[in-house]
Design a protein around this motif. Structure first.
Motif, PDB file in Angstrom:
ATOM      1  N   THR A  42      -0.485 -24.693 -42.822  1.00  0.00           N
ATOM      2  CA  THR A  42      -1.215 -24.979 -41.588  1.00  0.00           C
ATOM      3  C   THR A  42      -2.691 -24.718 -41.857  1.00  0.00           C
ATOM      4  O   THR A  42      -3.053 -23.632 -42.312  1.00  0.00           O
ATOM      5  CB  THR A  42      -0.733 -24.095 -40.428  1.00  0.00           C
ATOM      6  OG1 THR A  42       0.654 -24.357 -40.170  1.00  0.00           O
ATOM      7  CG2 THR A  42      -1.542 -24.378 -39.160  1.00  0.00           C
ATOM      8  N   GLY A  54      -0.414 -33.901 -41.087  1.00  0.00           N
ATOM      9  CA  GLY A  54       0.571 -34.104 -40.031  1.00  0.00           C
ATOM     10  C   GLY A  54      -0.052 -33.962 -38.662  1.00  0.00           C
ATOM     11  O   GLY A  54      -1.146 -34.463 -38.400  1.00  0.00           O
ATOM     12  N   ASP A  55       0.643 -33.246 -37.789  1.00  0.00           N
ATOM     13  CA  ASP A  55       0.217 -33.128 -36.392  1.00  0.00           C
ATOM     14  C   ASP A  55      -0.993 -32.214 -36.236  1.00  0.00           C
ATOM     15  O   ASP A  55      -1.117 -31.192 -36.910  1.00  0.00           O
ATOM     16  CB  ASP A  55       1.366 -32.576 -35.544  1.00  0.00           C
ATOM     17  CG  ASP A  55       2.551 -33.526 -35.490  1.00  0.00           C
ATOM     18  OD1 ASP A  55       2.330 -34.744 -35.649  1.00  0.00           O
ATOM     19  OD2 ASP A  55       3.683 -33.058 -35.291  1.00  0.00           O
ATOM     20  N   TYR A  75      -5.748 -26.780 -35.068  1.00  0.00           N
ATOM     21  CA  TYR A  75      -5.080 -26.733 -36.366  1.00  0.00           C
ATOM     22  C   TYR A  75      -4.494 -28.098 -36.723  1.00  0.00           C
ATOM     23  O   TYR A  75      -4.343 -28.977 -35.866  1.00  0.00           O
ATOM     24  CB  TYR A  75      -3.941 -25.712 -36.356  1.00  0.00           C
ATOM     25  CG  TYR A  75      -4.340 -24.308 -35.988  1.00  0.00           C
ATOM     26  CD1 TYR A  75      -4.805 -23.419 -36.950  1.00  0.00           C
ATOM     27  CD2 TYR A  75      -4.254 -23.858 -34.668  1.00  0.00           C
ATOM     28  CE1 TYR A  75      -5.180 -22.124 -36.617  1.00  0.00           C
ATOM     29  CE2 TYR A  75      -4.620 -22.553 -34.326  1.00  0.00           C
ATOM     30  CZ  TYR A  75      -5.076 -21.701 -35.298  1.00  0.00           C
ATOM     31  OH  TYR A  75      -5.444 -20.424 -34.969  1.00  0.00           O
ATOM     32  N   VAL A  76      -4.132 -28.251 -37.982  1.00  0.00           N
ATOM     33  CA  VAL A  76      -3.418 -29.434 -38.431  1.00  0.00           C
ATOM     34  C   VAL A  76      -2.385 -29.012 -39.470  1.00  0.00           C
ATOM     35  O   VAL A  76      -2.653 -28.165 -40.326  1.00  0.00           O
ATOM     36  CB  VAL A  76      -4.383 -30.498 -39.016  1.00  0.00           C
ATOM     37  CG1 VAL A  76      -5.110 -29.969 -40.256  1.00  0.00           C
ATOM     38  CG2 VAL A  76      -3.634 -31.785 -39.355  1.00  0.00           C
ATOM     39  N   GLU A  77      -1.181 -29.577 -39.354  1.00  0.00           N
ATOM     40  CA  GLU A  77      -0.149 -29.348 -40.365  1.00  0.00           C
ATOM     41  C   GLU A  77      -0.460 -30.216 -41.581  1.00  0.00           C
ATOM     42  O   GLU A  77      -0.940 -31.350 -41.439  1.00  0.00           O
ATOM     43  CB  GLU A  77       1.228 -29.693 -39.812  1.00  0.00           C
ATOM     44  CG  GLU A  77       1.634 -28.869 -38.604  1.00  0.00           C
ATOM     45  CD  GLU A  77       1.640 -27.375 -38.894  1.00  0.00           C
ATOM     46  OE1 GLU A  77       2.109 -26.995 -39.990  1.00  0.00           O
ATOM     47  OE2 GLU A  77       1.174 -26.607 -38.049  1.00  0.00           O
ATOM     48  N   ALA A  78      -0.218 -29.691 -42.765  1.00  0.00           N
ATOM     49  CA  ALA A  78      -0.567 -30.433 -43.979  1.00  0.00           C
ATOM     50  C   ALA A  78       0.358 -30.062 -45.128  1.00  0.00           C
ATOM     51  O   ALA A  78       1.004 -29.010 -45.122  1.00  0.00           O
ATOM     52  CB  ALA A  78      -2.023 -30.163 -44.364  1.00  0.00           C
ATOM     53  N   VAL A  79       0.398 -30.944 -46.121  1.00  0.00           N
ATOM     54  CA  VAL A  79       1.122 -30.692 -47.358  1.00  0.00           C
ATOM     55  C   VAL A  79       0.134 -30.866 -48.508  1.00  0.00           C
ATOM     56  O   VAL A  79      -0.465 -31.935 -48.665  1.00  0.00           O
ATOM     57  CB  VAL A  79       2.304 -31.656 -47.541  1.00  0.00           C
ATOM     58  CG1 VAL A  79       3.007 -31.370 -48.874  1.00  0.00           C
ATOM     59  CG2 VAL A  79       3.288 -31.535 -46.390  1.00  0.00           C
ATOM     60  N   LYS A 130       3.682 -26.799 -48.103  1.00  0.00           N
ATOM     61  CA  LYS A 130       3.428 -27.018 -46.674  1.00  0.00           C
ATOM     62  C   LYS A 130       2.597 -25.861 -46.128  1.00  0.00           C
ATOM     63  O   LYS A 130       2.937 -24.702 -46.329  1.00  0.00           O
ATOM     64  CB  LYS A 130       4.746 -27.113 -45.901  1.00  0.00           C
ATOM     65  CG  LYS A 130       5.568 -28.346 -46.229  1.00  0.00           C
ATOM     66  CD  LYS A 130       6.835 -28.394 -45.374  1.00  0.00           C
ATOM     67  CE  LYS A 130       7.648 -29.642 -45.663  1.00  0.00           C
ATOM     68  NZ  LYS A 130       8.870 -29.704 -44.823  1.00  0.00           N
ATOM     69  N   ARG A 183      -6.675 -24.565 -40.504  1.00  0.00           N
ATOM     70  CA  ARG A 183      -7.513 -24.400 -39.315  1.00  0.00           C
ATOM     71  C   ARG A 183      -8.676 -25.373 -39.379  1.00  0.00           C
ATOM     72  O   ARG A 183      -9.377 -25.454 -40.387  1.00  0.00           O
ATOM     73  CB  ARG A 183      -8.041 -22.964 -39.223  1.00  0.00           C
ATOM     74  CG  ARG A 183      -8.946 -22.708 -38.022  1.00  0.00           C
ATOM     75  CD  ARG A 183      -9.392 -21.250 -37.988  1.00  0.00           C
ATOM     76  NE  ARG A 183     -10.309 -20.992 -36.885  1.00  0.00           N
ATOM     77  CZ  ARG A 183     -11.628 -21.153 -36.947  1.00  0.00           C
ATOM     78  NH1 ARG A 183     -12.183 -21.570 -38.087  1.00  0.00           N
ATOM     79  NH2 ARG A 183     -12.401 -20.901 -35.904  1.00  0.00           N
ATOM     80  N   TRP A 223      -2.820 -29.746 -33.530  1.00  0.00           N
ATOM     81  CA  TRP A 223      -2.408 -29.007 -32.339  1.00  0.00           C
ATOM     82  C   TRP A 223      -3.378 -27.869 -32.029  1.00  0.00           C
ATOM     83  O   TRP A 223      -4.155 -27.453 -32.879  1.00  0.00           O
ATOM     84  CB  TRP A 223      -0.987 -28.466 -32.504  1.00  0.00           C
ATOM     85  CG  TRP A 223      -0.766 -27.609 -33.718  1.00  0.00           C
ATOM     86  CD1 TRP A 223      -0.527 -28.036 -34.994  1.00  0.00           C
ATOM     87  CD2 TRP A 223      -0.769 -26.177 -33.776  1.00  0.00           C
ATOM     88  NE1 TRP A 223      -0.377 -26.968 -35.844  1.00  0.00           N
ATOM     89  CE2 TRP A 223      -0.518 -25.809 -35.132  1.00  0.00           C
ATOM     90  CE3 TRP A 223      -0.952 -25.170 -32.829  1.00  0.00           C
ATOM     91  CZ2 TRP A 223      -0.449 -24.473 -35.533  1.00  0.00           C
ATOM     92  CZ3 TRP A 223      -0.882 -23.846 -33.231  1.00  0.00           C
ATOM     93  CH2 TRP A 223      -0.632 -23.509 -34.580  1.00  0.00           C
TER      94      TRP A 223
END
Length: 276
Positions: free
Chosen positions: A33, A63-64, A73-77, A31, A35, A66
């Motif tokens: 974050t 993911g989200d 940014y975006v959350e990612a796995v 997991k 940019r 923000w």
């Protein structure tokens, strides 16, 4: 994520191995974050950047999205396993620490469709991932510059190009790998170690350009690719406001002839000299 405690006993481990204390989810995926870009670039530019980034869904689950501190940014796995993980029918083993476990099913990436059928696609619009109808104009405009990449009215020279990514898979190399910026400060040593331990070439060329992030190259095919694995489904389409649906960076020649893959049809051909 199982990381080592400062009080855990010291063990002889592989050089550069992350400080894990057991097999865990960090062995198969990570997991992070990512940019996307600076808010100063404006919504139009960020929509292009985000659509491009969030299009590479083969090995990355997004993911989200923000905003924070002037950036998007975006959350990612990242679904790239650790290079120290060994999988066999009898179970999983960490070759760095010696941890072992019984076999279990590997987690799959949830479906992230970008082509929704017909003229409907999931793209980033207004810095949010949404479904939009993207149509092709009746008469596609000519290329803006003589250095522009192929347009819809011409044969696509990339169809038969022998380009390849670092895993030696041929075709549409520039649509199957990407550069990402992972938010990771110098104090986040465990996270950085986990990133650097990902299996090459699916994640490689990890560098630290500054104090707050690290960069890496990831092989993860774009979800906008057509069934032939080469043609782009967004090519020639427009948004409702007239903006190109295809990310602008996908239509620009690499700066100063850099960034082209081996076998790329746009790569400069070195001419043989008389001495050769």
């Amino acid at each position: 994520m199982n990381l080592a405690s400062p009080r855990s006993p010291r063990k002889v481990v592989a050089l550069g191995a992350p400080p894990c204390r057991a097999l865990g989810s960090q062995c198969r995926r990570l997991k992070v974050t990512l940019r996307i870009g600076s808010l100063e670039e404006g919504r139009t530019s960020l929509d292009h950047e985000a659509t491009w980034l969030l299009g590479h869904t083969a090995q990355i689950a997004f993911g989200d999205i923000w905003e924070g501190g002037g950036d998007l940014y975006v959350e990612a796995v990242l679904h790239v396993p650790c290079r120290h993980l060994q999988l066999r029918s009898e179970g999983a083993t960490c070759l760095a620490h010696g941890y072992a476990s019984a076999p279990h099913r590997a987690g799959r990436i949830a479906a992230q469709p970008r082509r929704l059928g017909g003229d409907r696609f999931r793209v980033v619009d207004g810095m949010r991932l949404v479904a939009r109808e993207l149509r092709r104009p009746a008469a596609p405009p000519p290329p803006a510059t003589p250095r522009a990449l192929p347009v819809i009215v011409t044969d696509n020279p990339c169809v038969s190009a022998p380009c390849r990514t670092a895993d030696n898979r041929r075709g549409a190399a520039c649509c199957r790998d990407l550069q990402i910026e992972i938010m990771c400060t110098r104090r986040q040593k465990a996270l950085e170690a986990l990133v650097r331990a990902r299996r090459s070439p699916y994640m490689c060329k990890v560098t630290r350009p500054g104090d707050f992030s690290i960069e890496a190259e990831v092989i993860s095919a774009c979800g906008y690719l057509e069934g032939d694995g080469i043609s782009c489904a967004l090519h020639g389409r427009e948004r409702v406001d007239g903006r190109p649906a295809k990310p602008d960076l996908c239509s620009d020649w690499p700066p100063r002839n850099k960034g082209v893959h081996p076998g790329c049809v746009f790569r400069p051909v070195r001419r043989r000299t008389q001495r050769e």
